[in-house]
Write a protein that holds these residues in place. Structure first.
Motif, PDB file in Angstrom:
ATOM      1  N   ALA A 168      44.661  48.366  43.151  1.00  4.85           N
ATOM      2  CA  ALA A 168      43.493  48.607  42.222  1.00  4.85           C
ATOM      3  C   ALA A 168      42.736  47.475  41.578  1.00  4.85           C
ATOM      4  N   LEU A 169      42.632  46.347  42.236  1.00  7.71           N
ATOM      5  CA  LEU A 169      42.140  45.276  41.832  1.00  7.71           C
ATOM      6  C   LEU A 169      42.883  44.771  40.756  1.00  7.71           C
ATOM      7  N   ASN A 170      42.665  43.139  40.736  1.00  6.42           N
ATOM      8  CA  ASN A 170      43.554  42.230  39.917  1.00  6.42           C
ATOM      9  C   ASN A 170      44.918  42.691  39.545  1.00  6.42           C
ATOM     10  N   GLY A 171      45.546  42.780  40.674  1.00  4.39           N
ATOM     11  CA  GLY A 171      46.979  42.903  40.509  1.00  4.39           C
ATOM     12  C   GLY A 171      47.687  44.202  40.176  1.00  4.39           C
ATOM     13  N   ARG A 172      46.681  45.131  39.977  1.00  6.41           N
ATOM     14  CA  ARG A 172      47.069  46.466  39.363  1.00  6.41           C
ATOM     15  C   ARG A 172      47.018  47.356  40.568  1.00  6.41           C
TER      16      ARG A 172
END
Lengths: 147, 142
Positions: free
Chosen positions: A114-118
């Motif tokens: 879900a973008l940015n390490g999420r």
């Protein structure tokens, strides 16, 4: 408040009895905790009270000072706090996935980036909830059975 | 803050590598005869550090949805472009060569940014696949 534990014969039914001067918030908290351990949670929807089976819950979310319980289609409000549920549901199949959400792992059908390490939990009803980075290591441990 | 720091470090190393590639390609195309001293080795590190800084201060106390994250990343990209253009071309007279170089740098930054996002997406996809496999095993055990 004194705590007395009495062993009973296995033929009898286990019970919890609370002796109190009045049924105040403190007593209601204890009742709610016991019920959540037994397999249901008190919740309210349209001023009607319900006992929600824990296994039917998809996720719980804290919004401002309120806690909401999401089932397959419906949403209910409960008086319990998210950290209380985190504690009482920790040995069940629930996991904290962000500051405001606890998810039922048995209702998750897939995990996506879900973008940015999420990451994002895709639930079996199609809903999506975000796993924040802070909770990713704990989720990985829980899924591997290391917790 | 710890997650943001780890994230910024991860981005930093990817960005430094990609800036090296961008300098090689752009330099070869625009100024093939340019000679550098040893200080040239510091440029990717400096640019990498500068471009990682906005990410440190663009966190949110609320969990952002994917569209909100995309908007935030675009704002971050604009900040990075502005910071790099100011550092590289600030104070220079605006002529054709400067505009051409600035445009090339801007395009390179956008390409590097997209590549960084793509690499991170691929890494996260691999991690997500592993987590889904672990989840299925967990559900079978329960």
């Amino acid at each position: 408040m004194d705590i007395r534990i009495q062993k009973i014969d296995e033929t009898g039914t286990e019970y919890i009895e609370i002796g109190c001067y009045k049924v105040d918030g403190r007593v209601q908290d204890i009742v709610r905790f016991v019920k959540s351990r037994q397999g249901s949670i008190d919740a309210v929807k349209d001023e009607q009270h319900y006992q929600l089976p824990i296994t039917d819950i998809f996720y719980l979310e804290a919004v401002d000072d309120k806690t909401f319980i999401y089932l397959k289609k419906d949403c209910y409000e409960t008086r319990g706090r998210l950290y209380e549920f985190e504690s009482s549901l920790s040995d069940r199949d629930f996991a904290r996935i962000s500051k405001s959400v606890i998810v039922n792992l048995m209702k998750v059908s897939a995990i996506k980036p879900a973008l940015n390490g999420r990451f994002m939990c895709v639930l079996s009803n199609g809903e999506k909830v975000i796993i924040s980075r802070k909770y990713v290591p704990d989720i990985k441990k829980k899924l591997k059975g290391e917790e | 803050m710890k997650e943001r720091l780890v994230d910024a470090l991860r981005s930093f190393f990817i960005i430094v590598t990609l800036i090296n590639v961008a300098m090689l390609v752009l330099g070869g195309a625009l100024m093939p005869d340019q000679k550098f001293g040893y200080e040239a080795f510091a440029y990717p590190l400096i640019y990498g550090a500068v471009t990682s800084i906005p990410g440190l201060f663009m966190g949110s106390s609320k969990e952002l949805s994917i569209p909100q994250t995309i908007v935030r990343d675009i704002i971050q990209l604009l900040l990075i472009i502005t910071a790099l253009l100011v550092i590289m071309f600030g104070g220079r007279p605006v002529d054709r060569d400067t505009v051409l170089s600035a445009a090339s740098v801007t395009v390179s930054v956008i390409i590097v940014f997209i590549l960084v996002s793509l690499i991170r997406w691929i890494l996260d996809s691999k991690a997500a696949e592993k987590m889904t496999a672990d989840l299925e095993a967990y559900q079978r055990r329960s």
